[in-house]
Design an enzyme around this catalytic site. Structure first.
Site, short mmCIF file in Angstrom:
data_model
loop_
_atom_site.label_atom_id
_atom_site.label_comp_id
_atom_site.label_asym_id
_atom_site.label_seq_id
_atom_site.Cartn_x
_atom_site.Cartn_y
_atom_site.Cartn_z
N LYS A 68 5.28 9.05 -11.55
CA LYS A 68 3.92 8.62 -11.17
C LYS A 68 3.16 9.76 -10.48
CE LYS A 68 0.60 5.76 -9.65
NZ LYS A 68 -0.44 5.21 -10.48
N PRO B 3 0.79 -1.24 0.00
CA PRO B 3 0.00 0.00 0.00
C PRO B 3 0.83 1.30 0.00
CG PRO B 3 -0.90 -1.56 1.59
CD PRO B 3 0.38 -2.14 1.09
P1 NAD Z 1 -4.42 -3.54 -1.84
O1 NAD Z 1 -4.69 -2.90 -0.53
O2 NAD Z 1 -5.53 -4.20 -2.58
O3 NAD Z 1 -3.24 -4.63 -1.68
C1 NAD Z 1 -2.15 -4.51 -0.83
C2 NAD Z 1 -1.79 -5.91 -0.35
O4 NAD Z 1 -0.58 -5.83 0.39
C3 NAD Z 1 -2.84 -6.52 0.56
O5 NAD Z 1 -3.22 -7.78 0.06
C4 NAD Z 1 -2.13 -6.62 1.91
O6 NAD Z 1 -2.55 -7.74 2.68
C5 NAD Z 1 -0.69 -6.75 1.47
N1 NAD Z 1 0.29 -6.40 2.48
C6 NAD Z 1 0.37 -5.27 3.23
N2 NAD Z 1 1.47 -5.32 4.04
C7 NAD Z 1 2.09 -6.50 3.78
C8 NAD Z 1 3.26 -7.13 4.29
N3 NAD Z 1 4.02 -6.56 5.21
N4 NAD Z 1 3.58 -8.34 3.80
C9 NAD Z 1 2.83 -8.94 2.86
N5 NAD Z 1 1.70 -8.39 2.33
C10 NAD Z 1 1.33 -7.19 2.80
O7 NAD Z 1 -3.74 -2.40 -2.73
P2 NAD Z 1 -3.64 -2.36 -4.32
O8 NAD Z 1 -4.84 -1.72 -4.90
O9 NAD Z 1 -3.20 -3.70 -4.82
O10 NAD Z 1 -2.46 -1.30 -4.50
C11 NAD Z 1 -1.10 -1.65 -4.27
C12 NAD Z 1 -0.24 -0.47 -4.69
O11 NAD Z 1 -0.48 -0.16 -6.05
C13 NAD Z 1 -0.54 0.81 -3.89
O12 NAD Z 1 0.66 1.46 -3.62
C14 NAD Z 1 -1.44 1.61 -4.85
O13 NAD Z 1 -1.35 3.01 -4.63
C15 NAD Z 1 -0.85 1.21 -6.19
N6 NAD Z 1 -1.77 1.32 -7.33
C16 NAD Z 1 -3.06 0.93 -7.22
C17 NAD Z 1 -3.91 1.05 -8.32
C18 NAD Z 1 -5.35 0.61 -8.23
O14 NAD Z 1 -6.14 0.96 -9.13
N7 NAD Z 1 -5.73 -0.17 -7.21
C19 NAD Z 1 -3.44 1.57 -9.52
C20 NAD Z 1 -2.08 1.94 -9.63
C21 NAD Z 1 -1.26 1.82 -8.52
#
Ligand code: NAD
Length: 295
Positions: free
Chosen positions: A172, A66
């Site tokens: 970004k 995240p």
């Molecule tokens: P999400 O919250 O769905 O997924 C994050 C995952 O990380 C979760 O499954 C969580 O359990 C896991 N996690 C957290 N801490 C952890 C640790 N210490 N060890 C192992 N796993 C851990 O978030 P997302 O939507 O997949 O986004 C991830 C990144 O991508 C973010 O930085 C977000 O800003 C970026 N992003 C998201 C999008 C979008 O549309 N969702 C688009 C571009 C970029």
């Protein structure tokens, strides 16, 4: 076939890891969520019970977490920092969207310890992650970029080398600040036209093909009913959440402060999204910002 450790299997990381499995790579995964791990195992990945186990013997480590504090904890400051456990020659690719300062700091510490670390945040949303059409913005050396490119090409369509470490996060932040400005500006113009009696479809088409044309008018119209497949025509469900846009605008504002860059438009967009989220709209798609203009 490469041996890859993948950490963070959320909305983005899950489908990205699945695409690596589908391409024939040996992917070992870890997430704090057992359900997320189980989904990957059913797609053909191997499960690890800790992050350290996931990176054992890996040639590439990919993280999709995240925020900056999660990345810092995973690699440096947590109970079992991965930088203490990586095999020599492993290339670490962090695709999380985090602040450029943390990316540079973690990258610098990695380099000092002989570990190869690069930032590679993405654009393209969950749809792009599933389809394998993400854009990667990479901050890395030329050598790191060449080494990572074949792996990134499995998950993305456009792989950009933005510059040295931290540059991917800077690119970004710039892109998403501009996206927010374009979406709020498009919403503002559409709302004013409709308030003055124009049909939103007619006005959208005029602006799309005139000098106001932009990405929101091309593929992501914020006015309900103009584009059947846009989130606006589906109750603003799916797409890119207001809370995530607010997070990215916070990163852009931190960057502008650090470089003392003028960002009056970005600041206004940040304020509009903050207010919109505080009104309980945080989980709606970011094009719902038009609701803030509507009477
Ligand atoms: P999400 O919250 O769905 O997924 C994050 C995952 O990380 C979760 O499954 C969580 O359990 C896991 N996690 C957290 N801490 C952890 C640790 N210490 N060890 C192992 N796993 C851990 O978030 P997302 O939507 O997949 O986004 C991830 C990144 O991508 C973010 O930085 C977000 O800003 C970026 N992003 C998201 C999008 C979008 O549309 N969702 C688009 C571009 C970029």
């Amino acid at each position: 076939m490469a041996k890859i450790g993948f950490i963070g299997l959320g909305n983005m990381g899950g489908p990205m890891a699945i695409n690596l499995v589908k391409a024939g790579h040996a992917v070992t995964v870890f997430d704090l969520s057992d359900t997320a791990i189980a989904t990957l195992v059913s797609a053909g990945a191997s499960a690890a019970s800790t992050a350290v186990e996931a990176v054992k013997g890996a040639e590439y480590v990919i993280s999709m977490l995240p925020a900056g504090k999660h990345v810092e904890s995973l690699y440096l400051t947590g109970d079992q920092p991965l930088f203490d456990h990586l095999a020599e020659g492993t290339l670490v690719i962090d695709s999380s969207t985090i602040d450029a300062q943390t990316a540079k700091r973690v990258g610098g510490i990695a380099a000092g310890r002989g570990i190869s670390f690069m930032d590679a945040p993405v654009s393209g949303g969950v749809g792009g992650a599933v389809a394998g059409t993400l854009s990667f913005m990479v901050g890395a050396s030329d050598q790191q970029f060449s080494q990572a490119k074949p792996i990134l090409e499995v998950m993305g369509k456009n792989i950009f080398h933005a510059g040295v470490q931290g540059s991917g996060q800077i690119a970004k932040a710039c892109n998403n600040m501009l996206l927010a400005i374009l979406m709020t500006g498009t919403s503002e113009a559409l709302n004013m036209g409709v308030d003055n009696g124009l049909d939103p479809k007619v006005l959208s088409e005029i602006m799309r093909l005139s000098s106001g044309g932009n990405w929101a008018l091309e593929v992501y119209n914020p006015y309900p009913g103009v584009m059947p497949n846009a989130p606006a025509s589906n109750g603003y469900q799916g797409g890119f959440q207001v809370d995530l846009m607010s997070k990215d605008l916070g990163l852009a504002m931190a960057l502008s402060e650090q470089s003392n860059s003028a960002t009056p438009m970005g600041t206004t967009a940040r304020d509009l999204y903050k207010t919109h989220g505080e009104k309980g709209n945080g989980s709606l798609d970011f094009s719902s910002i038009i609701q803030g203009y509507q009477k």
